[in-house]
Enzyme design. Structure first.
Site, PDB file in Angstrom:
ATOM      1  CB  CYS A 174       7.083 -44.585 -27.646  1.00 43.63           C
ATOM      2  SG  CYS A 174       6.096 -46.092 -27.649  1.00 43.63           S
ATOM      3  CG  LEU A 175       2.512 -39.580 -29.050  1.00 39.85           C
ATOM      4  CD1 LEU A 175       1.693 -39.201 -27.819  1.00 39.85           C
ATOM      5  CD2 LEU A 175       2.768 -38.369 -29.928  1.00 39.85           C
ATOM      6  CG  HIS A 176       0.849 -45.555 -27.286  1.00 38.22           C
ATOM      7  ND1 HIS A 176       1.625 -45.158 -26.218  1.00 38.22           N
ATOM      8  CD2 HIS A 176      -0.218 -46.192 -26.744  1.00 38.22           C
ATOM      9  CE1 HIS A 176       1.071 -45.557 -25.095  1.00 38.22           C
ATOM     10  NE2 HIS A 176      -0.064 -46.186 -25.377  1.00 38.22           N
ATOM     11  CG  MET A 177      -4.492 -42.177 -31.303  1.00 41.15           C
ATOM     12  SD  MET A 177      -4.796 -40.960 -32.611  1.00 41.15           S
ATOM     13  CE  MET A 177      -4.196 -41.807 -34.050  1.00 41.15           C
TER      14      MET A 177
END
Length: 108
Positions: free
Chosen positions: A22-25
């Site tokens: 999953c996209l995460h920053m």
């Protein structure tokens, strides 16, 4: 960004090779004192070029529609690259314990 800044005590960005699906920053303090930072590859995963600043990532996406990462080169950097102080640039090769001790006292 090569050196930490007293006026900007955080880095905000992405790993060039994601560690999760999953996209995460990430938002990480530039003191780099953390129980979670236990190994050399953890250190390098939050250093350029493996760690990409949020603004640089946004620019690449707007201009190219993608980030264009050399995955193999980034993994080599993360797992085998020299460990350098993010403030003064001193190189500790792969001696993580020495780097950690240095970072606690480096104010350059």
């Amino acid at each position: 960004e090569k050196h930490a800044s007293a006026t900007n005590p955080f880095r905000i960005g992405f790993h060039s090779v994601p560690s999760m699906n999953c996209l995460h920053m990430h938002v990480i303090s530039t003191d780099f004192v953390s129980e979670g930072l236990k190994h050399a590859n953890h250190w390098n995963s939050f250093q350029p070029p493996f760690f990409v600043d949020v603004q640089a990532m946004a620019k690449a996406l707007l201009m190219n529609g993608e980030c264009g990462v050399d995955t193999e080169a980034m993994e080599r950097f993360k797992n085998n690259g020299d460990l350098c102080c993010h403030r003064c640039g001193e190189n500790f090769q792969r001696q993580f314990a020495k780097l950690q001790k240095h970072v606690k006292d480096c104010r350059e």
